[in-house]
Design a protein around this motif. Structure first.
Motif, PDB file in Angstrom:
ATOM      1  N   GLY A  57       0.725  -1.138  -0.104  1.00  0.00           N
ATOM      2  CA  GLY A  57      -0.118   0.066  -0.091  1.00  0.00           C
ATOM      3  C   GLY A  57       0.879   1.203  -0.060  1.00  0.00           C
ATOM      4  O   GLY A  57       2.123   1.203  -0.433  1.00  0.00           O
ATOM      5  N   GLY A  58       0.245   2.417   0.631  1.00  0.00           N
ATOM      6  CA  GLY A  58       1.047   3.510   0.565  1.00  0.00           C
ATOM      7  C   GLY A  58       0.713   4.107  -0.908  1.00  0.00           C
ATOM      8  O   GLY A  58       0.099   3.801  -1.779  1.00  0.00           O
ATOM      9  N   SER A  59       1.703   5.318  -1.207  1.00  0.00           N
ATOM     10  CA  SER A  59       1.547   5.842  -2.497  1.00  0.00           C
ATOM     11  C   SER A  59       2.463   5.299  -3.673  1.00  0.00           C
ATOM     12  O   SER A  59       2.139   5.427  -4.860  1.00  0.00           O
ATOM     13  CB  SER A  59       2.030   7.390  -2.226  1.00  0.00           C
ATOM     14  N   GLY A  86      -0.201  -7.104   1.760  1.00  0.00           N
ATOM     15  CA  GLY A  86       0.682  -7.155   2.808  1.00  0.00           C
ATOM     16  C   GLY A  86       0.308  -6.548   4.184  1.00  0.00           C
ATOM     17  O   GLY A  86       0.767  -6.949   5.130  1.00  0.00           O
ATOM     18  N   ASP A  87      -0.461  -5.627   3.819  1.00  0.00           N
ATOM     19  CA  ASP A  87      -0.982  -4.695   5.073  1.00  0.00           C
ATOM     20  C   ASP A  87      -2.212  -3.872   4.731  1.00  0.00           C
ATOM     21  O   ASP A  87      -2.383  -3.779   3.417  1.00  0.00           O
ATOM     22  CB  ASP A  87       0.204  -3.922   5.692  1.00  0.00           C
ATOM     23  N   GLU A  88      -2.830  -3.426   5.741  1.00  0.00           N
ATOM     24  CA  GLU A  88      -3.776  -2.537   5.551  1.00  0.00           C
ATOM     25  C   GLU A  88      -4.418  -1.616   6.582  1.00  0.00           C
ATOM     26  O   GLU A  88      -3.847  -1.738   7.704  1.00  0.00           O
ATOM     27  CB  GLU A  88      -5.141  -3.454   5.183  1.00  0.00           C
ATOM     28  N   ARG A  89      -4.961  -0.544   6.528  1.00  0.00           N
ATOM     29  CA  ARG A  89      -5.484   0.579   7.224  1.00  0.00           C
ATOM     30  C   ARG A  89      -6.733  -0.205   7.935  1.00  0.00           C
ATOM     31  O   ARG A  89      -7.501  -0.759   7.091  1.00  0.00           O
ATOM     32  CB  ARG A  89      -5.575   1.826   6.663  1.00  0.00           C
ATOM     33  N   HIS A  90      -7.073   0.423   9.215  1.00  0.00           N
ATOM     34  CA  HIS A  90      -8.239   0.096   9.756  1.00  0.00           C
ATOM     35  C   HIS A  90      -9.351   0.866   9.360  1.00  0.00           C
ATOM     36  O   HIS A  90     -10.081   1.428   9.948  1.00  0.00           O
ATOM     37  CB  HIS A  90      -8.155  -0.150  11.377  1.00  0.00           C
ATOM     38  N   SER A  98      -7.619   3.504   2.481  1.00  0.00           N
ATOM     39  CA  SER A  98      -7.604   1.910   2.259  1.00  0.00           C
ATOM     40  C   SER A  98      -6.728   1.287   1.168  1.00  0.00           C
ATOM     41  O   SER A  98      -6.457   2.167   0.039  1.00  0.00           O
ATOM     42  CB  SER A  98      -8.920   1.581   1.676  1.00  0.00           C
ATOM     43  N   ASN A  99      -5.468   0.788   1.353  1.00  0.00           N
ATOM     44  CA  ASN A  99      -4.782  -0.020   0.466  1.00  0.00           C
ATOM     45  C   ASN A  99      -5.518  -0.809  -0.630  1.00  0.00           C
ATOM     46  O   ASN A  99      -5.333  -0.723  -1.842  1.00  0.00           O
ATOM     47  CB  ASN A  99      -3.879  -0.925   1.223  1.00  0.00           C
ATOM     48  N   TYR A 100      -6.526  -1.674  -0.260  1.00  0.00           N
ATOM     49  CA  TYR A 100      -7.320  -2.392  -1.195  1.00  0.00           C
ATOM     50  C   TYR A 100      -8.080  -1.246  -2.280  1.00  0.00           C
ATOM     51  O   TYR A 100      -7.912  -1.540  -3.411  1.00  0.00           O
ATOM     52  CB  TYR A 100      -8.537  -3.097  -0.548  1.00  0.00           C
ATOM     53  N   GLY A 164      11.925   3.434   8.488  1.00  0.00           N
ATOM     54  CA  GLY A 164      12.384   2.145   8.493  1.00  0.00           C
ATOM     55  C   GLY A 164      11.448   1.058   8.400  1.00  0.00           C
ATOM     56  O   GLY A 164      11.571  -0.304   8.504  1.00  0.00           O
ATOM     57  N   HIS A 165      10.011   1.348   8.391  1.00  0.00           N
ATOM     58  CA  HIS A 165       8.901   0.391   8.745  1.00  0.00           C
ATOM     59  C   HIS A 165       8.784   0.022   7.085  1.00  0.00           C
ATOM     60  O   HIS A 165       8.957   0.627   6.100  1.00  0.00           O
ATOM     61  CB  HIS A 165       7.644   0.954   9.239  1.00  0.00           C
ATOM     62  N   THR A 166       7.917  -1.406   7.015  1.00  0.00           N
ATOM     63  CA  THR A 166       7.480  -1.873   5.680  1.00  0.00           C
ATOM     64  C   THR A 166       6.380  -2.688   6.160  1.00  0.00           C
ATOM     65  O   THR A 166       6.229  -3.115   7.252  1.00  0.00           O
ATOM     66  CB  THR A 166       8.806  -3.020   5.119  1.00  0.00           C
ATOM     67  N   TYR A 194      -5.083   0.820  14.688  1.00  0.00           N
ATOM     68  CA  TYR A 194      -4.553  -0.483  14.346  1.00  0.00           C
ATOM     69  C   TYR A 194      -4.206  -0.368  13.214  1.00  0.00           C
ATOM     70  O   TYR A 194      -4.761   0.254  12.310  1.00  0.00           O
ATOM     71  CB  TYR A 194      -5.586  -1.811  14.745  1.00  0.00           C
ATOM     72  N   ARG A 195      -3.206  -1.284  12.663  1.00  0.00           N
ATOM     73  CA  ARG A 195      -2.805  -1.495  11.258  1.00  0.00           C
ATOM     74  C   ARG A 195      -2.857  -3.134  11.058  1.00  0.00           C
ATOM     75  O   ARG A 195      -2.338  -3.738  11.850  1.00  0.00           O
ATOM     76  CB  ARG A 195      -1.441  -1.119  10.653  1.00  0.00           C
ATOM     77  N   PHE A 196      -3.552  -3.608   9.989  1.00  0.00           N
ATOM     78  CA  PHE A 196      -3.357  -5.002   9.821  1.00  0.00           C
ATOM     79  C   PHE A 196      -2.059  -5.424   8.951  1.00  0.00           C
ATOM     80  O   PHE A 196      -1.539  -4.540   8.117  1.00  0.00           O
ATOM     81  CB  PHE A 196      -4.344  -5.508   8.868  1.00  0.00           C
TER      82      PHE A 196
HETATM   83  C1  6PG Z   1       1.225   1.363   3.926  1.00  0.00           C
HETATM   84  C2  6PG Z   1       2.212   0.585   3.382  1.00  0.00           C
HETATM   85  C3  6PG Z   1       3.495   1.023   3.973  1.00  0.00           C
HETATM   86  C4  6PG Z   1       4.308   1.694   2.775  1.00  0.00           C
HETATM   87  C5  6PG Z   1       5.189   2.750   3.358  1.00  0.00           C
HETATM   88  C6  6PG Z   1       5.793   3.696   2.229  1.00  0.00           C
HETATM   89  O1  6PG Z   1      -0.044   0.811   4.113  1.00  0.00           O
HETATM   90  O2  6PG Z   1       1.387   2.686   4.123  1.00  0.00           O
HETATM   91  O3  6PG Z   1       2.054  -0.829   3.136  1.00  0.00           O
HETATM   92  O4  6PG Z   1       4.487  -0.110   4.587  1.00  0.00           O
HETATM   93  O5  6PG Z   1       4.727   0.946   1.786  1.00  0.00           O
HETATM   94  O6  6PG Z   1       4.705   3.375   4.231  1.00  0.00           O
HETATM   95  O7  6PG Z   1       4.879   4.360   1.691  1.00  0.00           O
HETATM   96  P1  6PG Z   1       4.961   5.461   0.452  1.00  0.00           P
HETATM   97  O8  6PG Z   1       4.977   4.550  -0.741  1.00  0.00           O
HETATM   98  O9  6PG Z   1       3.474   6.234   0.632  1.00  0.00           O
HETATM   99  O10 6PG Z   1       6.008   6.402   0.831  1.00  0.00           O
END
Ligand code: 6PG
Length: 268
Positions: A57-59, A86-90, A98-100, A164-166, A194-196
């Motif tokens: 997710g993310g941008s 791999g992950d999702e916002r609540h 929403s990443n989905y 440094g999170h992923t 929470y984050r999934f």
């Molecule tokens: C999320 C992501 C997260 C993302 C990093 C980088 O749900 O936010 O899965 O791990 O990959 O925060 O985010 P950007 O691509 O927005 O910089």
């Protein structure tokens, strides 16, 4: 180890070295990622009929999803691809966070995927732990796991956060220490939410992990992750035991890396 057993064209048993590829700009980064995606998908479908991918997710990945949806690379076996996250916002899928929702808008709504092959995290469920357990069950069923086994995604897409999170494995959070669960609801103080997230054992079971990192603002953290073995950052804990680890980064994000890495040296 089950599902995706022979994805990603890597058969070694030793944890292979990370591969770092520096692309000139974000457009080249997404193109390179699209070519890898298509090659991995074709290989997995050829060898076992399906391709399982955990989306990030993310941008950053939006550029890849948009490119894939616009046929930037030919003959993607959309009907045989099984999509996970791999992950999702609540939040509900219609929420802009929403990443989905992002992946659906950018790609899934535009390509001939089979809806029964789209496995999203039901993040609209108020009880976060219950939603995580439900997704865990989806993984156990899809990958036909026996107790104690972890799913093996053919491809896991990941990003890198400024800390440094992923996925949603943030520094100092409990999910980082999870050894048995596949998916957890991870409380993140800074979001007061929470984050999934898939856990490290699952990420490290992948046949291929592909990090996409773009932009100057990621230069410092990327250098820390790739060149400071003492940084103890979540992204550094992603080392597939028997899979490929590919870092696709653009030159802006790579601007802080040492010359030897820029010249092609690969850290062990
Ligand atoms: C999320 C992501 C997260 C993302 C990093 C980088 O749900 O936010 O899965 O791990 O990959 O925060 O985010 P950007 O691509 O927005 O910089």
């Amino acid at each position: 180890m089950r599902g995706g057993e022979n994805g990603c064209m890597s058969t070694s048993r030793m944890a292979p070295q990370p591969e770092i590829r520096i692309l000139d700009n974000s457009a080249d980064l997404f193109q390179a990622a699209a070519v890898e995606f298509a090659a991995l998908a074709s290989e997995a479908v050829r060898s076992k009929g399906t391709f399982s991918v955990a989306l990030s997710g993310g941008s950053t990945p939006k550029g890849l999803y948009t490119l894939l949806a616009n046929d930037a690379v030919p003959s993607i076996p959309w009907g045989r691809i099984c999509f996970f996250w791999g992950d999702e916002r609540h939040v509900p899928p219609v929420n802009p966070e929403s990443n989905y929702g992002m992946a659906y808008e950018a790609m899934l709504s535009k390509v001939p995927v089979r809806l029964q092959n789209v496995f999203r995290i039901h993040a609209e469920v108020k009880d976060a732990d219950a939603a995580a357990v439900a997704y865990e069950q989806d993984l156990k069923t899809f990958f036909n796991l026996r107790p104690g086994e972890f799913p093996r995604f053919d491809l896991t897409l990941l990003g890198l956060g400024p800390d440094g999170h992923t996925a949603s494995l943030f520094p100092g959070t409990t999910a980082l220490h999870e050894k048995d669960r596949l998916v957890v609801a991870n409380w993140v103080d800074k979001f007061n939410a929470y984050r999934f997230t898939l856990t490290l054992p699952v990420l490290n079971q992948s046949a291929c992990v592909m990090f996409l990192v773009s932009g100057q603002e990621k230069a410092e953290i990327l250098r820390e992750v790739l060149e400071n073995p003492h940084a103890d950052l979540p992204a550094q804990k992603v080392r597939p035991a028997d899979g490929r680890l590919l870092w696709l980064v653009d030159s802006a994000a790579a601007s802080g890396l040492s010359q030897r890495i820029k010249d092609g040296w690969q850290p062990s």
